[in-house]
Enzyme design. Structure first.
Site, mmCIF file in Angstrom:
data_model
loop_
_atom_site.group_PDB
_atom_site.id
_atom_site.type_symbol
_atom_site.label_atom_id
_atom_site.label_comp_id
_atom_site.label_asym_id
_atom_site.label_seq_id
_atom_site.Cartn_x
_atom_site.Cartn_y
_atom_site.Cartn_z
ATOM 1 N N ARG A 8 16.225 77.218 10.773
ATOM 2 C CA ARG A 8 17.127 77.874 11.702
ATOM 3 C C ARG A 8 18.289 78.579 11.026
ATOM 4 O O ARG A 8 18.776 79.589 11.493
ATOM 5 C CB ARG A 8 17.721 76.798 12.598
ATOM 6 C CG ARG A 8 17.343 77.017 13.999
ATOM 7 C CD ARG A 8 18.013 76.098 14.918
ATOM 8 N NE ARG A 8 18.306 76.926 16.063
ATOM 9 C CZ ARG A 8 18.852 76.476 17.154
ATOM 10 N NH1 ARG A 8 19.191 75.215 17.237
ATOM 11 N NH2 ARG A 8 19.077 77.288 18.149
ATOM 12 N N ALA A 46 23.983 78.734 29.777
ATOM 13 C CA ALA A 46 23.748 77.921 28.573
ATOM 14 C C ALA A 46 22.284 77.971 28.140
ATOM 15 O O ALA A 46 21.980 77.834 26.958
ATOM 16 C CB ALA A 46 24.164 76.473 28.832
ATOM 17 N N PHE A 51 20.562 72.860 20.520
ATOM 18 C CA PHE A 51 19.257 73.008 21.165
ATOM 19 C C PHE A 51 19.081 74.331 21.899
ATOM 20 O O PHE A 51 18.042 74.583 22.489
ATOM 21 C CB PHE A 51 19.035 71.819 22.110
ATOM 22 C CG PHE A 51 19.276 70.521 21.391
ATOM 23 C CD1 PHE A 51 18.327 70.022 20.511
ATOM 24 C CD2 PHE A 51 20.483 69.854 21.516
ATOM 25 C CE1 PHE A 51 18.560 68.857 19.793
ATOM 26 C CE2 PHE A 51 20.729 68.687 20.811
ATOM 27 C CZ PHE A 51 19.767 68.183 19.952
ATOM 28 N N LYS A 52 20.084 75.194 21.862
ATOM 29 C CA LYS A 52 20.008 76.450 22.610
ATOM 30 C C LYS A 52 19.383 77.562 21.754
ATOM 31 O O LYS A 52 19.104 77.349 20.582
ATOM 32 C CB LYS A 52 21.409 76.833 23.115
ATOM 33 C CG LYS A 52 22.049 75.712 23.957
ATOM 34 C CD LYS A 52 21.264 75.396 25.224
ATOM 35 C CE LYS A 52 21.513 74.031 25.819
ATOM 36 N NZ LYS A 52 22.629 73.810 26.657
ATOM 37 N N HIS A 53 19.186 78.743 22.353
ATOM 38 C CA HIS A 53 18.498 79.834 21.644
ATOM 39 C C HIS A 53 19.120 80.130 20.287
ATOM 40 O O HIS A 53 18.426 80.361 19.304
ATOM 41 C CB HIS A 53 18.551 81.132 22.461
ATOM 42 C CG HIS A 53 17.735 81.120 23.707
ATOM 43 N ND1 HIS A 53 18.192 80.594 24.889
ATOM 44 C CD2 HIS A 53 16.493 81.593 23.966
ATOM 45 C CE1 HIS A 53 17.261 80.743 25.816
ATOM 46 N NE2 HIS A 53 16.220 81.349 25.285
#
Ligand SMILES: *Cc1c(COP(=O)(O)O)cnc(C)c1O
Length: 407
Positions: A24, A171, A197-199
């Site tokens: 990420r 969110a 945990f979001k985009h």
């Protein structure tokens, strides 16, 4: 396909290889972080990273103002403070959401009122929202769930007619578009989360957007103890109650690098999920997510529902069979509607003094559609790195389990 061929019963798994994931955070984030540290300050008002993040996010959404904060929850809290939500006010929202939508309402001493949802978009039903409006209602928090948008024009019209604020909880919807407009720009304020945990993420963080200059000024104050950082204001004179929700330059640096990856993340998720929908269409017993005309979802999760009668099996067994095939699927999302949380049903929001919401009767059965959604929904984890093979295997796994139970 027979029951004995299911992986659940000892057959071979549909998904033999792990789902593809990518790292990420990388060189882009490191570069921004290094620059942030080399500034010699990590304070947002003195550094450049948070300012740059706000400028780029506002520009991306075609609005004049973006204001950062420490989390999605903090963003919603700042939005409620900005529009003036005060004790005993009512705020209408969704019964399927994160605590981050609710705790800000409760901290303002206001009362969440829950409207029911569309059974297949999983978002607020405008007619149910309108039926919840009383003389105490001050705002609606439209929760855009799982990458999908609410019926925002209808909610906007209701808010205009009743003189209510419309706050969008985005969110789960970075990158979603509604009738060509960026999500978060139909409401008076749009609130986004950078949690892990979001985009896109900076570990934890949040950002709000608005077109309204007065709201923008109040949003800023609402994240910074109501201290003005304007060079012409030297004295500390907070005129309302606000917390420290300041984003640091470190968070700003990572979020800035992540923001520049957003378009790629969204378009890959959209391509994968649109193809998935195409290939699952028509399977008996499976209700796919409905996308309203003009909405381009950004797919945080892919939520389906099981028509248990047609499928001939209950949702839990069906989900277990899919998991056994190696698919990243869970059932029931948050389990129960948020109004069934003990803090509401036991009236225990505060320790030894009543909260205004204690005089309201929260109970199972309040929002039948939302409860039915949670009883029969499946969440498929989506990731932008998923490949064509991941797609093929996912479709095969779902087809296999559906055919075992329906034939
Ligand atoms: C994640 C989330 C929040 C809260 O965001 P945090 O950054 O975790 O505080 C609020 N609302 C919804 C719908 C969410 O999914």
């Amino acid at each position: 396909m027979t029951h004995s061929q299911l992986a659940l019963n000892g057959g071979s798994k549909a998904k033999q290889t792990p789902y593809t994931r990518e790292k990420r955070y990388g060189a882009e984030e490191l570069k921004e972080l290094q620059e942030a540290l080399e500034q010699g300050t990590l304070f947002y008002a003195h550094g450049t990273k948070v300012k740059q993040l706000e400028a780029e996010f506002a520009e991306k959404n075609g609005v004049p103002y973006a204001v950062t904060c420490t989390s999605g929850t903090a963003g919603i809290h700042a939005a409620l403070i900005a529009v003036g939500i005060s004790p005993n006010d009512e705020v209408i929202t969704s019964p399927i959401t994160d605590m981050g939508t609710l705790s800000p309402i409760l901290y303002q001493g206001a009362v969440p009122i829950f409207a029911d949802l569309h059974p297949h978009t999983y978002t607020l039903l405008p007619e149910s929202v309108e039926a919840c409006i009383t003389s105490r209602t001050k705002a609606i928090i439209a929760v855009n769930l799982a990458g999908n948008a609410c019926d925002l024009d209808a909610l906007r019209e209701i808010c205009d007619r009743h003189k209510l604020w419309l706050i969008e909880d985005c969110a789960q919807t970075f990158g979603c578009r509604y009738k060509g407009r960026p999500i978060g720009t139909t409401g008076d304020i749009g609130c986004f989360s950078f949690n892990e945990f979001k985009h896109i993420s900076c570990g934890d963080g949040g950002i709000t957007i608005t077109r309204n200059p007065e709201l923008a000024e109040r949003l800023r104050l609402s994240t910074d103890k109501a201290y003005s950082r304007r060079p012409d204001v030297l004295e500390r004179r907070p005129i309302f109650l606000a917390n420290n929700y300041r984003m640091t330059e470190l968070q700003g640096a990572v979020a800035l690098a992540q923001l520049r990856k957003l378009d790629s993340i969204i378009s890959r998720r959209q391509a994968w999920c649109n193809e998935l929908t195409k290939r699952l269409k028509g399977l008996p017993g499976l209700c796919l997510p409905e996308i309203a005309e003009g909405v381009e979802p950004s797919w945080w999760f892919y939520i389906m529902r099981v028509d248990e009668e047609r499928m001939g099996v209950d949702t839990d067994t069906f989900a277990k069979a899919l998991q056994a095939e190696g698919l990243p699927i869970g059932a029931h999302y948050i389990g129960k509607c948020v109004y069934e949380y003990p803090l509401f049903t036991n009236k225990s929001a505060f320790d030894h003094a009543p909260h205004p919401c204690d005089t309201y009767d929260y109970h199972a059965g309040m929002c039948p559609n939302a409860e039915a959604i949670l009883n029969t929904c499946l969440l498929l984890t989506v990731n932008e790195a998923y490949t064509q093979t991941d797609l093929d295997d996912t479709v095969e796994g779902i087809r296999k389990v559906v055919s075992a139970y329906t034939e």
